[in-house]
Design a protein around this motif. Structure first.
Motif, PDB file in Angstrom:
ATOM      1  N   GLU A   1       0.849  -1.198   0.000  1.00 33.35           N
ATOM      2  CA  GLU A   1       0.000   0.000   0.000  1.00 33.35           C
ATOM      3  C   GLU A   1       0.877   1.237   0.000  1.00 33.35           C
ATOM      4  O   GLU A   1       1.752   1.378   0.841  1.00 33.35           O
ATOM      5  CB  GLU A   1      -0.901   0.002   1.240  1.00 33.35           C
ATOM      6  CG  GLU A   1      -2.100  -0.915   1.128  1.00 33.35           C
ATOM      7  CD  GLU A   1      -3.235  -0.284   0.353  1.00 33.35           C
ATOM      8  OE1 GLU A   1      -3.334   0.950   0.336  1.00 33.35           O
ATOM      9  OE2 GLU A   1      -4.019  -1.031  -0.253  1.00 33.35           O
ATOM     10  N   LYS A   2       0.638   2.119  -0.957  1.00 32.65           N
ATOM     11  CA  LYS A   2       1.506   3.292  -1.027  1.00 32.65           C
ATOM     12  C   LYS A   2       0.891   4.518  -0.357  1.00 32.65           C
ATOM     13  O   LYS A   2       1.598   5.379   0.127  1.00 32.65           O
ATOM     14  CB  LYS A   2       1.835   3.606  -2.479  1.00 32.65           C
ATOM     15  CG  LYS A   2       2.919   2.708  -3.038  1.00 32.65           C
ATOM     16  CD  LYS A   2       3.574   3.383  -4.213  1.00 32.65           C
ATOM     17  CE  LYS A   2       5.012   2.916  -4.368  1.00 32.65           C
ATOM     18  NZ  LYS A   2       5.619   3.461  -5.566  1.00 32.65           N
ATOM     19  N   THR A   3      -0.430   4.583  -0.395  1.00 30.03           N
ATOM     20  CA  THR A   3      -1.064   5.778   0.161  1.00 30.03           C
ATOM     21  C   THR A   3      -1.921   5.420   1.362  1.00 30.03           C
ATOM     22  O   THR A   3      -2.359   4.285   1.513  1.00 30.03           O
ATOM     23  CB  THR A   3      -1.957   6.473  -0.887  1.00 30.03           C
ATOM     24  OG1 THR A   3      -2.923   5.518  -1.323  1.00 30.03           O
ATOM     25  CG2 THR A   3      -1.165   6.983  -2.052  1.00 30.03           C
TER      26      THR A   3
ATOM     27  N   GLU B   1      -6.142  11.585   0.712  1.00 26.21           N
ATOM     28  CA  GLU B   1      -5.302  10.441   0.391  1.00 26.21           C
ATOM     29  C   GLU B   1      -3.864  10.926   0.474  1.00 26.21           C
ATOM     30  O   GLU B   1      -3.468  11.846  -0.249  1.00 26.21           O
ATOM     31  CB  GLU B   1      -5.634   9.954  -1.019  1.00 26.21           C
ATOM     32  CG  GLU B   1      -5.389   8.472  -1.205  1.00 26.21           C
ATOM     33  CD  GLU B   1      -5.729   8.049  -2.621  1.00 26.21           C
ATOM     34  OE1 GLU B   1      -6.849   8.361  -3.070  1.00 26.21           O
ATOM     35  OE2 GLU B   1      -4.875   7.447  -3.260  1.00 26.21           O
TER      36      GLU B   1
ATOM     37  N   ASP C   1       0.345  10.448   0.647  1.00 25.37           N
ATOM     38  CA  ASP C   1       1.554   9.680   0.364  1.00 25.37           C
ATOM     39  C   ASP C   1       2.634  10.283   1.248  1.00 25.37           C
ATOM     40  O   ASP C   1       3.213  11.318   0.919  1.00 25.37           O
ATOM     41  CB  ASP C   1       1.899   9.801  -1.121  1.00 25.37           C
ATOM     42  CG  ASP C   1       3.158   9.031  -1.461  1.00 25.37           C
ATOM     43  OD1 ASP C   1       3.635   8.266  -0.590  1.00 25.37           O
ATOM     44  OD2 ASP C   1       3.664   9.197  -2.578  1.00 25.37           O
TER      45      ASP C   1
ATOM     46  N   VAL D   1      -2.234  13.489  -1.969  1.00 24.56           N
ATOM     47  CA  VAL D   1      -2.376  13.030  -3.351  1.00 24.56           C
ATOM     48  C   VAL D   1      -3.750  13.420  -3.875  1.00 24.56           C
ATOM     49  O   VAL D   1      -3.907  13.881  -4.996  1.00 24.56           O
ATOM     50  CB  VAL D   1      -2.189  11.501  -3.437  1.00 24.56           C
ATOM     51  CG1 VAL D   1      -2.294  11.036  -4.865  1.00 24.56           C
ATOM     52  CG2 VAL D   1      -0.858  11.106  -2.841  1.00 24.56           C
TER      53      VAL D   1
END
Lengths: 171, 390
Positions: B4-6, B27, B29, B34
């Motif tokens: 999961e990046k965000t 959202e 990051d 983002v």
């Protein structure tokens, strides 16, 4: 400026303009729904008129009024020219069952929330809108509150007093 | 399992920095935003629907409750729209008094904005100073309309009653006191390094984008577009006053701060001119059957009593048609679109809410910036959720 807008619209879109109306010094044009996007596109590209500001989009419901014969719903596009300081209106009539029209979001980002509000309040679907969802009313609410057949005193979602009562329409 | 990046973070609706009940789904990051999605509607009370079911006079108090920091502006917009629909010309004195009150409203609204925006960014004392000065404006409201916030003092065709006796003294006192103390605010904030770091280059929007997003008011002028409805399409006698329209350059939160401070100064200028040049005359237009007769006449004249009774019980018949009247409220272009079907109730009242349209640009302002700048961006838009949700 009034004359300029009239001659521009009449020369380029003469057949699509149903009628022109002037009430209390406000110029408005009733146009066919299919030419809305071309007209707005042409207005944006016309440097002389400089109509770049979409001030507002709103909607009216003519249910039960003699105006209903021209189409139950009326959409009002409020356009403003910043350099000429001139405001005029484009009006579109839509039928009562499943009213829909093309979105203006590709031309104006500001149309995004304005169209969402019209959809939420009046139930007019904007084709091609990136995010056609409710904006003001709760997710559980059924119907579109500003339509004339939406009851005024009926609590929805029901959580207090009207659980077993039929809707009562005031007005 | 994919990495999961965000992270999705929910901000509000109960959050002190959202000025009411605004919810923003972010959202993230790391610390960078983002995507931002404002969620509104928690304060929706169906004011437009309510106004449809009331007589033109009875719909007026609903307007106070939208932007509760600028009640006089809302009253003015609605009354001007109804007057345009009914083709009523109000006396000169009413125009000047209304302009004076609308400018005091701008001072009031901008002071609250200044206090809350500063406290969002950590300048605690600013809130107390701004509210101290705001109290002076509320005193004038109280003297005029009997209430501090929901005044309903500006009525269709004029004012609710004669201006209070020491109105001019009170207004001139505000002009003097606030003008002096604005310099103190400047000392506290304008050169404050923390404040500059938090606002300069934050929540930037270009002039092109501002027009494309239909922004108005300080949000539009902060980006360098010189557009003010008081100058562009003068209403209520604004053509008589001498004032400047301040504009920003960079379109960031700092420019909007400087611009609002300058707007307070210009508003004080207008208020002073209005007091000094206020003509004599009646406080309400004489239009039998449409505008309520003055209370003094109702007590002693039979016709006035009859008209009073008829207007209160059945209202007046408006001609078939639709009008739009826009005013420059503290937040931007506040417009009332009133459509009449020929009966004594409006067929549709549409409020063009400046804060609603300005708030739509929030994702554009914060996406790509740091998470902590979201608070600054929300503050610099200057929203009142009562007006956004209506």
């Amino acid at each position: 400026m009034e004359e300029k807008v009239r001659s521009f619209l009449n020369s380029s879109f003469g057949e699509a303009i149903i009628k022109e109306d002037n009430f209390r010094g406000q110029q408005s044009f009733y146009i066919k729904p299919e030419v809305l996007i071309p007209i707005c596109q042409a207005l944006l590209e016309n440097g002389e008129l400089d109509v770049r500001f979409l001030a507002d989009i709103t909607s009216l419901d003519w249910l039960g009024h003699e105006e209903e014969k021209n189409g139950r719903f009326e959409l009002v596009y409020n356009l403003y020219s910043l350099s000429h300081r001139y405001r005029f209106f484009l009006k579109v009539r839509l039928p009562g069952d499943s009213p829909r029209i093309n979105t203006l979001t590709p031309l104006w980002e500001g149309a995004n929330w304005l169209e969402r509000e019209v959809y939420d309040m009046m139930g007019i679907w904007f084709e091609g809108h990136p995010d056609m969802t409710k904006i003001l009313t709760p997710d559980e609410l059924e119907g579109h509150p500003l339509r004339k057949d939406f009851p005024l005193t009926w609590e929805q979602p029901q959580f207090s007093w009207n659980k077993d009562q039929p809707p009562e329409v005031v007005r | 399992m994919p990495e999961e990046k965000t992270v999705t973070l929910n901000m509000g609706p109960q959050h002190p920095a959202t000025h009411g009940v605004l919810r923003v789904v972010l959202e993230l990051d790391g610390e960078t935003v983002v995507k931002a999605r404002p969620v509104i509607g928690y304060l929706h009370t169906g004011i437009e629907k309510t106004m449809e079911s009331k007589l033109y006079y009875h719909a007026l108090p609903a307007t106070d409750r939208m932007d509760y920091l600028a009640p006089m502006s809302n009253n003015l917009g609605y009354c001007l729209a109804v007057e345009k629909l009914m083709d009523i010309e109000v006396p000169e004195k009413v125009k000047w008094a209304r302009a004076c009150l609308a400018e005091l409203t701008r001072v009031n609204s901008h002071l609250v904005w200044l206090g809350t925006h500063a406290i969002d960014l950590g300048a605690m004392s600013m809130l107390l100073y701004a509210f101290r000065e705001r109290e002076l404006v509320l005193d004038v409201y109280e003297a005029c309309g009997g209430q501090r916030m929901m005044t309903s003092y500006i009525r269709i065709g004029g004012l609710a009653h004669e201006l209070p006796k020491d109105f001019d003294k009170k207004v001139l006192k505000i002009v003097k006191v606030v003008r002096e103390r604005l310099n103190d605010y400047e000392k506290l904030l304008t050169d404050n390094e923390i404040f500059i770091n938090r606002t300069k280059g934050v929540a930037v929007i270009s002039a092109e984008d501002a027009i494309n997003y239909s922004l108005s008011g300080p949000m539009l002028r902060g980006s360098g577009v010189k557009h003010d409805l008081r100058k562009a399409n003068p209403y209520s006698g604004y053509e008589n006053f001498d004032f400047e329209i301040p504009v920003g350059k960079n379109g960031d939160a700092y420019d909007r701060y400087l611009l609002r401070l300058e707007e307070i100064r210009q508003s004080l200028r207008i208020a002073q001119q209005a007091i000094e040049g206020m003509p004599e005359g009646p406080y309400r237009a004489h239009v039998p059957g449409v505008v309520l007769p003055p209370k003094e006449d109702v007590l002693y004249k039979m016709e006035s009593l009859i008209f009073h009774f008829k207007i209160i019980t059945e209202g007046f018949q408006a001609p078939f048609g639709a009008v739009y009247q826009a005013i420059e409220s503290p937040k931007g272009e506040l417009g009332f679109y009133i459509s009449s079907d020929g009966s004594n109730k409006p067929h549709r009242v549409r409020v063009r809410p400046p804060a609603f349209v300005n708030l739509a640009a929030l994702p554009r302002l914060v996406e790509g910036s740091l998470f902590s700048d979201v608070v600054c961006a929300i503050g610099s838009i200057d929203i009142v959720l009562g007006e956004v949700d209506r």
